[in-house]
Design an enzyme around this catalytic site. Structure first.
Site, PDB file in Angstrom:
ATOM      1  N   CYS A  75      -4.329  -1.126  -2.131  1.00 37.46           N
ATOM      2  CA  CYS A  75      -4.457   0.331  -2.244  1.00 37.46           C
ATOM      3  C   CYS A  75      -5.426   0.611  -3.387  1.00 37.46           C
ATOM      4  CB  CYS A  75      -3.082   0.917  -2.538  1.00 37.46           C
ATOM      5  SG  CYS A  75      -3.074   2.691  -2.827  1.00 37.46           S
ATOM      6  N   ASN A  76      -6.542   1.241  -3.077  1.00 41.02           N
ATOM      7  CA  ASN A  76      -7.534   1.555  -4.117  1.00 41.02           C
ATOM      8  C   ASN A  76      -6.934   2.484  -5.170  1.00 41.02           C
ATOM      9  OD1 ASN A  76     -10.515   0.697  -3.069  1.00 41.02           O
ATOM     10  ND2 ASN A  76      -9.179   1.165  -1.362  1.00 41.02           N
ATOM     11  N   ASP A  78       0.870  -1.178   0.000  1.00 39.87           N
ATOM     12  CA  ASP A  78       0.000   0.000   0.000  1.00 39.87           C
ATOM     13  C   ASP A  78       0.908   1.230   0.000  1.00 39.87           C
ATOM     14  OD1 ASP A  78      -2.303   1.661   0.247  1.00 39.87           O
ATOM     15  OD2 ASP A  78      -2.019   1.758   2.408  1.00 39.87           O
ATOM     16  N   SER A  79       0.311   2.374  -0.291  1.00 38.25           N
ATOM     17  CA  SER A  79       1.071   3.617  -0.200  1.00 38.25           C
ATOM     18  C   SER A  79       1.589   3.820   1.234  1.00 38.25           C
ATOM     19  CB  SER A  79       0.175   4.794  -0.567  1.00 38.25           C
ATOM     20  OG  SER A  79      -0.915   4.865   0.337  1.00 38.25           O
ATOM     21  N   CYS A 102     -10.959   3.508   0.578  1.00 39.25           N
ATOM     22  CA  CYS A 102      -9.507   3.650   0.754  1.00 39.25           C
ATOM     23  C   CYS A 102      -9.151   2.733   1.915  1.00 39.25           C
ATOM     24  CB  CYS A 102      -9.172   5.108   1.090  1.00 39.25           C
ATOM     25  SG  CYS A 102      -7.494   5.352   1.688  1.00 39.25           S
ATOM     26  N   THR A 103      -8.079   1.968   1.760  1.00 41.70           N
ATOM     27  CA  THR A 103      -7.782   0.955   2.778  1.00 41.70           C
ATOM     28  C   THR A 103      -7.313   1.563   4.104  1.00 41.70           C
ATOM     29  OG1 THR A 103      -5.581   0.668   1.787  1.00 41.70           O
ATOM     30  CG2 THR A 103      -7.301  -0.890   1.127  1.00 41.70           C
TER      31      THR A 103
HETATM   32  N1  DGL Z   1      -4.706   3.178   1.152  1.00 42.67           N
HETATM   33  C1  DGL Z   1      -4.682   3.933  -0.080  1.00 42.67           C
HETATM   34  C2  DGL Z   1      -5.966   3.669  -0.868  1.00 42.67           C
HETATM   35  O1  DGL Z   1      -6.635   2.679  -0.605  1.00 42.67           O
HETATM   36  C3  DGL Z   1      -4.401   5.370   0.225  1.00 42.67           C
HETATM   37  C4  DGL Z   1      -3.923   6.124  -0.955  1.00 42.67           C
HETATM   38  C5  DGL Z   1      -3.109   7.338  -0.604  1.00 42.67           C
HETATM   39  O2  DGL Z   1      -1.988   7.172  -0.179  1.00 42.67           O
HETATM   40  O3  DGL Z   1      -3.615   8.462  -0.803  1.00 42.67           O
HETATM   41  O4  DGL Z   1      -6.301   4.384  -1.772  1.00 42.67           O
END
Ligand code: DGL
Length: 288
Positions: free
Chosen positions: A83-84, A20-21, A193-194
């Site tokens: 990560c979406n 994920d980010s 968003c996760t």
């Molecule tokens: N957890 C990421 C998602 O599901 C967050 C994205 C971000 O870093 O802005 O989109």
């Protein structure tokens, strides 16, 4: 891309790579551990570059590929893009470049459309996700008779990255996003968003039982199981569960360790990694 030979064996003890980010994908890791306790897991948080939600598409694609390749180099047999935002922008590219099954996440529009009684549902997601072609097509496919109120969750990813999941500032932000949805008659809220499932207690305090929260992490874990099974990649089942996941971060990992410990009961060291992507040198940060 066709999968190479090793992917055809009946059982495979190699780890699953998850990324994920930042820390949000830990909500997906939690569901995967519960669903697949015999699988070894490697998790990368790209916290040095979070949030992705304000980045340009090229940056997100390059980071996804670089992290996917790094996880492949660590022996990962499959990749979960938890990560979406990265799924919306880069999963098609990643599937063309990485020789392993890849599972992405997307906002739970379909379950929300089938559950909502008022036919009004809110969606909280990053700006990049909400603007993406994949999201537009999701809405087109599933929301013919349901009105979706789409709200970018500016500031929420940053708050979770700082482990601030229930502060007065976070509650004020959430109230600002959610109260208009309630006023418009929404009875369902998609957590697109996760990072957002970690805010569920604060959301509950604002909305009480008026909103059903849609978090797709359990569905993702089930989908992962189906994909592993179809490819002969499930880990052999033994009496013992797998060793605890290995956690990696592109920053020093202090917040990751805290969040994993308090919210997942996972007390493991966080290993710092440097994963370089072509665009990092020019640093097109926050350019979207
Ligand atoms: N957890 C990421 C998602 O599901 C967050 C994205 C971000 O870093 O802005 O989109």
């Amino acid at each position: 891309m066709p999968l190479p030979e090793p992917f055809a064996s009946p059982h495979n003890p190699a780890p699953i790579g998850i990324f994920d980010s930042g820390l949000g994908g830990l909500s997906v890791l939690r569901a995967i551990r519960a669903q697949l306790p015999h699988e070894a897991l490697l998790y990368v948080a790209d916290s040095l570059h979070a949030p992705y939600g304000m980045r340009d598409n090229e940056f997100i694609s390059e980071r996804t590929l670089a992290i996917g390749e790094w996880l492949a180099s660590q022996g990962a047999k499959a990749l979960v893009v938890a990560c979406n935002t990265a799924t919306a922008e880069s999963i098609a590219l990643a599937r063309g470049r990485l020789a392993m099954p890849i599972i992405g996440v997307e906002p739970g529009i379909k379950p929300a459309a089938s559950q909502s009684k008022s036919r009004v549902a809110g969606v909280l997601a990053t700006q990049v996700t909400l603007r993406s072609e994949r999201f537009r097509s999701l809405i087109e496919r599933h929301a013919a008779d349901c009105h979706f109120i789409c709200q970018p969750g500016h500031g929420l990813v940053e708050a979770v990255e700082r482990c601030e999941i229930d502060t007065p500032e976070v509650r004020a932000l959430l109230a600002h996003y959610i109260e208009p949805m309630l006023a418009a008659g929404a009875d369902t809220l998609v957590l697109g968003c996760t990072h957002y499932p970690f805010l569920d207690a604060a959301i509950r305090d604002i909305a009480g039982a008026r909103l059903a929260l849609i978090d797709t992490s359990v569905a993702i874990a089930r989908q992962l199981e189906r994909v592993l099974e179809a490819n002969g990649l499930l880990a052999p089942v033994s009496r013992q569960c797998a060793a605890p996941p290995r956690l990696f971060s592109t920053d020093e990992g202090m917040h990751m360790r805290r969040l994993a410990s308090t919210l997942l009961g996972l007390d493991v060291p966080v290993e710092q990694v440097s994963i370089i992507a072509p665009g990092d040198a020019s640093d097109r940060s926050h350019a979207a």
